[in-house]
Design an enzyme around this catalytic site. Structure first.
Site, short mmCIF file in Angstrom:
data_model
loop_
_atom_site.label_atom_id
_atom_site.label_comp_id
_atom_site.label_asym_id
_atom_site.label_seq_id
_atom_site.Cartn_x
_atom_site.Cartn_y
_atom_site.Cartn_z
N GLU A 97 13.88 -4.76 4.14
CA GLU A 97 14.06 -3.96 5.34
C GLU A 97 12.81 -3.97 6.19
O GLU A 97 11.69 -4.07 5.68
CB GLU A 97 14.41 -2.51 4.97
N CYS A 115 7.12 -1.96 11.26
CA CYS A 115 6.75 -1.68 9.87
C CYS A 115 7.43 -2.77 9.03
O CYS A 115 8.66 -2.84 8.99
CB CYS A 115 7.25 -0.29 9.47
N CYS A 122 9.21 -3.28 -5.41
CA CYS A 122 7.76 -3.06 -5.48
C CYS A 122 7.36 -2.92 -6.94
O CYS A 122 8.04 -2.24 -7.71
CB CYS A 122 7.38 -1.79 -4.71
N CYS A 126 5.71 3.97 -7.62
CA CYS A 126 5.27 5.35 -7.38
C CYS A 126 6.46 6.28 -7.62
O CYS A 126 7.59 5.98 -7.23
CB CYS A 126 4.76 5.51 -5.95
N CYS A 129 8.86 7.35 -4.59
CA CYS A 129 9.22 6.36 -3.58
C CYS A 129 10.49 5.61 -3.95
O CYS A 129 10.68 5.22 -5.12
CB CYS A 129 8.06 5.37 -3.42
N GLY A 170 7.01 -2.86 -0.83
CA GLY A 170 6.07 -3.72 -1.53
C GLY A 170 4.62 -3.29 -1.42
O GLY A 170 4.26 -2.43 -0.61
N GLU A 171 3.81 -3.89 -2.27
CA GLU A 171 2.37 -3.68 -2.28
C GLU A 171 1.74 -4.94 -1.68
O GLU A 171 1.66 -5.98 -2.36
CB GLU A 171 1.89 -3.42 -3.72
N SER A 202 -1.56 -1.57 4.40
CA SER A 202 -1.59 -0.36 3.59
C SER A 202 -1.46 -0.74 2.12
O SER A 202 -0.56 -1.48 1.74
CB SER A 202 -0.42 0.53 4.00
N SER A 226 -3.47 4.27 0.18
CA SER A 226 -2.57 5.37 -0.18
C SER A 226 -3.19 6.15 -1.33
O SER A 226 -3.04 5.78 -2.50
CB SER A 226 -1.21 4.81 -0.60
N LEU A 227 -3.88 7.21 -1.00
CA LEU A 227 -4.58 7.98 -2.03
C LEU A 227 -3.61 8.95 -2.72
O LEU A 227 -3.46 8.96 -3.93
CB LEU A 227 -5.76 8.74 -1.40
N HIS A 228 -2.97 9.79 -1.92
CA HIS A 228 -1.92 10.71 -2.37
C HIS A 228 -2.34 11.78 -3.36
O HIS A 228 -1.55 12.69 -3.66
CB HIS A 228 -0.71 9.95 -2.94
N ASN A 302 9.27 12.51 2.75
CA ASN A 302 10.67 12.35 3.15
C ASN A 302 11.51 12.27 1.89
O ASN A 302 11.34 11.34 1.10
CB ASN A 302 10.83 11.08 3.98
N CYS A 345 8.86 6.67 5.92
CA CYS A 345 7.93 6.29 4.88
C CYS A 345 8.48 6.65 3.49
O CYS A 345 8.89 7.78 3.25
CB CYS A 345 6.64 7.05 5.14
S1 SF4 Z 1 4.77 3.95 -2.19
FE1 SF4 Z 1 4.25 1.81 -1.70
S2 SF4 Z 1 3.22 1.09 -3.55
FE2 SF4 Z 1 4.29 2.95 -4.16
S3 SF4 Z 1 6.31 2.21 -4.95
FE3 SF4 Z 1 6.55 2.68 -2.75
S4 SF4 Z 1 6.25 0.72 -1.69
FE4 SF4 Z 1 5.36 0.52 -3.78
#
Ligand code: SF4
Length: 363
Positions: A97, A115, A122, A126, A129, A170-171, A202, A226-228, A302, A345
């Site tokens: 996507e 984006c 991925c 996370c 996600c 993805g990363e 990112s 992406s610290l989070h 979200n 996101c």
């Molecule tokens: S937040 Fe980013 S790194 Fe983490 S699972 Fe989702 S797409 Fe992958």
């Protein structure tokens, strides 16, 4: 004859070599580039400065659209999302996507942010996600990444892309070679000619790859980490790959990136209700932010169906931001866009192709 070569995977020199391999002079590559990138024409029959035999040869050897658009959705805020089949002839093709986000910029002009995804699925997984729910299926090629820009420019109702963020599925740094080449094509004056300063990569934070990006890409793209979570213990509960690194190591890598590129680093922080949105987290985050040249983006979570996390209360988001500001941290709250089409996101999903080919469901 093998599969056609994907035009969007080639840089200028590779394209020159390619047309030469078809028996044409190398300068023909420049003519192709003009048709595609300047005039946005990919129909060989309209490329009138090529002879008929050359057009035939090119049409058999070169392809522009290796993906097909399965759905094209438009949200109430005009964010648009494309679901792309990356193996159009495969009835159960993996999909990816990409999203186009229109907005006003501070000068009053309009900005169109693409984006894009770098992988199908991925590998990071996370816990909040949607993209990582089924793990990694495959890395996208350079051509498949660049083609997302082409497809969004072609279909978007809001204008041409001005900014690109690698924040889709993805990363990006675990597909580094393909991402770096895609960035070079996106920013090349002969291709999409976007300023590197308008491209953001990112990452969940891979210190060695951040250093490689700084050393090898040699372009002033923005890095977003992406610290989070402000501490290793909390981070490990949200990001499985945090097991292999630490906040300290990320800070070192961010400072290395700044020293090499002169670009401030953005720390992304998804606020999850009652998980990482408490005042003590804001104070810990301020201490982290003070150690880098950068800024913080706060993102309200979200919600994703099937996952336990909740969107934070608005009051708590402002309290969180105010604590950071009181400590003189440059912090912004990022607007959520495209939520009603699951284009925001953390909401992008990897789905199997189940709809017929080439359906366009703009709504
Ligand atoms: S937040 Fe980013 S790194 Fe983490 S699972 Fe989702 S797409 Fe992958």
């Amino acid at each position: 004859m093998g599969a056609p070569q994907h035009f969007f995977s080639l840089d200028k020199n590779e394209l020159a070599d390619f047309v030469q391999s078809l028996g044409m002079k190398k300068f023909r590559a420049n003519q192709l580039i003009q048709w595609v990138y300047e005039r946005r024409i990919i129909d060989f029959n309209r490329m009138t400065n090529f002879s008929k035999p050359d057009r035939l040869r090119l049409s058999k050897s070169l392809t522009f659209e290796s993906t097909s658009i399965l759905t094209h959705q438009t949200a109430s805020d005009k964010t648009e999302k494309l679901l792309l089949a990356i193996q159009p002839d495969n009835p159960v093709s993996p999909t990816t996507e990409c999203v186009m986000i229109p907005s006003e910029n501070t000068g009053g002009g309009s900005r169109q942010t693409a984006c894009v995804s770098s992988q199908v699925g991925c590998p990071v997984g996370c816990t909040f996600c949607a993209s990582g729910l089924d793990g990694l299926e495959l890395n996208l090629t350079t051509g498949q990444i660049v083609e997302q820009i082409w497809q969004l420019n072609k279909t978007s109702q809001s204008g041409q892309i001005t900014n690109v963020v690698f924040m889709g599925m993805g990363e990006p740094l675990s597909n580094l070679a393909n991402v770096m080449k895609a960035v070079r094509i996106i920013t090349a004056p002969w291709a999409f000619n976007l300023s590197a300063r308008r491209v953001t990569i990112s990452t969940v934070g891979l210190p060695a790859q951040i250093r490689r990006l700084a050393d090898q890409l040699d372009l002033p793209v923005t890095l977003a980490i992406s610290l989070h979570a402000p501490t290793d213990d909390l981070r490990k509960t949200l990001i499985p790959w945090a097991e292999y690194t630490s906040v300290d190591a990320l800070i070192d890598a961010a400072n290395y990136y700044f020293d090499r590129t002169g670009r401030e680093v953005t720390l992304e922080y998804i606020l999850l209700r009652d998980v990482n949105d408490r005042p003590e987290h804001a104070r810990q985050l301020a201490a982290v932010a003070k150690r880098i040249r950068g800024n913080i983006n706060l993102i309200r979570y979200n919600q994703v169906k099937g996952l336990p996390y909740k969107r934070p209360e608005t009051e708590n988001v402002h309290t969180f931001q105010n604590i950071l500001r009181s400590k003189r941290v440059n912090v912004h709250i990022r607007a959520s866009r495209g939520r009603d089409i699951s284009g925001a996101c953390g909401q992008l999903r990897h789905e199997r192709k189940t709809t017929p080919l080439n359906i366009n469901i703009a709504n």
